[in-house]
Design a protein around this motif. Structure first.
Motif, short mmCIF file in Angstrom:
data_model
loop_
_atom_site.label_atom_id
_atom_site.label_comp_id
_atom_site.label_asym_id
_atom_site.label_seq_id
_atom_site.Cartn_x
_atom_site.Cartn_y
_atom_site.Cartn_z
N THR A 149 95.99 2.54 -30.09
CA THR A 149 94.81 1.69 -30.21
C THR A 149 93.54 2.52 -30.32
OG1 THR A 149 94.44 1.56 -27.82
CG2 THR A 149 95.92 -0.08 -28.81
N SER A 150 92.50 1.91 -30.89
CA SER A 150 91.23 2.60 -31.08
C SER A 150 90.65 3.09 -29.76
CB SER A 150 90.22 1.66 -31.76
OG SER A 150 90.66 1.32 -33.06
N LEU A 151 90.84 2.32 -28.69
CA LEU A 151 90.29 2.68 -27.39
C LEU A 151 90.76 4.06 -26.94
CD1 LEU A 151 88.65 1.70 -24.90
CD2 LEU A 151 90.80 0.82 -23.98
N VAL A 152 91.97 4.43 -27.30
CA VAL A 152 92.55 5.72 -26.91
C VAL A 152 92.47 6.74 -28.05
CG1 VAL A 152 94.65 6.88 -26.12
CG2 VAL A 152 94.09 4.60 -25.26
N LEU A 153 92.67 6.28 -29.28
CA LEU A 153 92.75 7.20 -30.42
C LEU A 153 91.42 7.91 -30.70
CD1 LEU A 153 94.57 8.32 -32.66
CD2 LEU A 153 93.84 6.39 -34.10
N PRO A 164 82.19 14.33 -37.77
CA PRO A 164 81.78 12.94 -37.58
C PRO A 164 83.01 12.02 -37.68
CG PRO A 164 80.28 14.03 -39.08
CD PRO A 164 81.42 14.98 -38.86
N ILE A 165 83.07 11.05 -36.78
CA ILE A 165 84.20 10.11 -36.75
C ILE A 165 83.70 8.71 -37.11
CG2 ILE A 165 85.76 8.86 -35.20
CD1 ILE A 165 86.26 11.46 -33.73
N ILE A 166 84.41 8.08 -38.03
CA ILE A 166 84.19 6.67 -38.35
C ILE A 166 85.35 5.91 -37.73
CG2 ILE A 166 83.89 4.97 -40.19
CD1 ILE A 166 83.54 7.87 -41.88
N ALA A 167 85.06 5.04 -36.78
CA ALA A 167 86.11 4.31 -36.07
C ALA A 167 86.48 3.04 -36.83
CB ALA A 167 85.63 3.96 -34.67
N ALA A 168 87.77 2.84 -37.04
CA ALA A 168 88.27 1.64 -37.71
C ALA A 168 89.38 1.01 -36.87
CB ALA A 168 88.80 1.98 -39.10
N GLY A 169 89.38 -0.31 -36.83
CA GLY A 169 90.42 -1.01 -36.08
C GLY A 169 89.85 -1.74 -34.88
N GLY A 170 89.48 -3.02 -35.07
CA GLY A 170 88.97 -3.82 -33.98
C GLY A 170 87.46 -3.95 -33.94
N PHE A 171 86.77 -3.46 -34.97
CA PHE A 171 85.31 -3.45 -34.95
C PHE A 171 84.72 -4.47 -35.91
CE2 PHE A 171 86.81 0.77 -33.72
CZ PHE A 171 86.24 0.85 -32.45
N GLY A 172 83.72 -5.21 -35.42
CA GLY A 172 83.07 -6.21 -36.26
C GLY A 172 81.87 -6.83 -35.60
N THR A 173 81.46 -6.25 -34.46
CA THR A 173 80.33 -6.78 -33.69
C THR A 173 79.44 -5.63 -33.23
OG1 THR A 173 81.46 -6.62 -31.56
CG2 THR A 173 81.79 -8.66 -32.83
N GLY A 174 78.23 -5.99 -32.78
CA GLY A 174 77.35 -4.98 -32.23
C GLY A 174 77.90 -4.38 -30.95
#
Length: 342
Positions: A149-153, A164-174
């Motif tokens: 999951t993104s929380l751990v990855l 720089p990291i672009i996080a994907a998976g579960g994001f769509g809000t502020g």
């Protein structure tokens, strides 16, 4: 909001539209870039000529940075990447393959390269070849998220990479943006959220279905396109993920795909059946899945089509413009940050 992502790619906001097949069209890419983010064109369904035309269409709609996406294990991906290099596209995002040659060519004209990764090992390898950023895709994502999951990855990859990291998976809000930054990311990619905007070409029937679904209404299976993949839970999706393709069916579907993409039929099908049956099955599943995806997105046909979607679908309930969405996310992010304890 300035981060290493905005500085590296010359954009205003740490927000990215990933290269979603049939969704990340020139219009959505340009709308994302014009709103201050970074839009990535989907090239998976496109021929080299169509990719060149799409790049030029984007340039007619925006003077802001943008990119193209290339899934390197897909037929035609290398040719599309070659077109992007010839056109000196500012950003190239590659996945599922070796991108060292892209890095070398892009850096020669000042272009930037993003590698999509799902493990620490992939992140380390990508950094070694000189990519400029990592798109880190967690388990919650639509299509091909990782096992973690993104929380751990995200923090796991932050420990092994300085990029720089672009996080994907579960994001769509502020709130999600603030969470990603706290975990060590520098931006977020929001495929499912941007699929549900006014500039998105997703059929209105499918948009309505996304709004009605909860976070648990997805299926994660490797039987849809041959890789572990997340799709919307529908009767059709359940049917198509029940079991993998047999070799004979795979050969027949690969034949159809080879014809559509103008690939050498003998080499693709007959050679594949004799020498690389597993690769043939993967090629066939990709081909069959591509048409199913198109039907859901373009036609709103869920009797035959399947929609790639992330678990974040359950948080989405409106269809704003891209600019409205980005401004709202910034307001949500600031409000969230202000509520955090000192």
């Amino acid at each position: 909001m300035h981060t290493r992502f905005t500085e590296t790619f010359g954009v205003q906001l740490p927000l990215l539209c990933p290269g979603m097949s049939y969704i990340a069209t020139p219009e959505l890419v340009a709308a994302t870039s014009n709103a201050g983010g970074l839009g990535i064109l989907a090239t998976g369904p496109l021929t080299a000529e169509q990719t060149r035309s799409a790049i030029r269409r984007i340039r007619s709609l925006t003077d802001k940075p943008f990119g193209i996406g290339c899934t390197l294990m897909m037929p035609g991906a290398r040719e599309n990447a070659e077109v992007a290099l010839q056109e000196q596209v500012p950003v190239i995002n590659y996945s599922l393959g070796k991108g060292d040659w892209i890095v070398k060519r892009a850096s020669s004209y000042g272009g930037k390269v993003i590698a999509t990764v799902v493990t620490e090992k992939h992140a380390i390898s990508a950094e070694k070849i000189g990519v400029d950023a990592l798109l880190v895709t967690g388990h919650e994502a639509a299509a091909h998220g990782g096992e973690v999951t993104s929380l751990v990855l995200i923090p796991a990859i932050r420990k092994v990479s300085s990029l720089p990291i672009i996080a994907a998976g579960g994001f769509g809000t502020g709130q999600g943006l603030i969470a990603a930054l706290a975990l060590g990311a520098d931006a977020i990619a929001m495929g499912s959220r941007l699929a549900l905007t006014q500039e998105s070409p997703v059929h209105h029937t499918t948009k309505d279905m996304i709004r009605q679904r909860s976070v648990g209404d997805t299926i994660y299976s490797r039987n849809f396109d041959g890789l572990w993949c997340r799709v919307m839970d529908t009767p059709t999706a359940r049917k198509l993920t029940r079991k993998p393709l047999g070799l004979l069916v795979a050969g027949w579907r690969a034949l159809g795909m080879a014809r559509r993409m103008k690939l050498p039929i003998g080499k693709t099908v007959l050679g594949g059946m004799l020498t690389q049956p597993q690769n043939l099955r993967q090629l066939a599943q990709f081909g069959a899945a591509t048409e199913s995806i198109r039907l859901a997105i373009e036609d709103g046909d869920h009797q035959r089509g399947v929609q790639l979607i992330g678990q974040v679908q359950g948080l989405l309930d409106d269809i704003p413009t891209v600019n409205e969405l980005f401004q709202r996310l910034l307001s949500e992010a600031r409000a969230t940050r202000d509520t955090l304890p000192n």
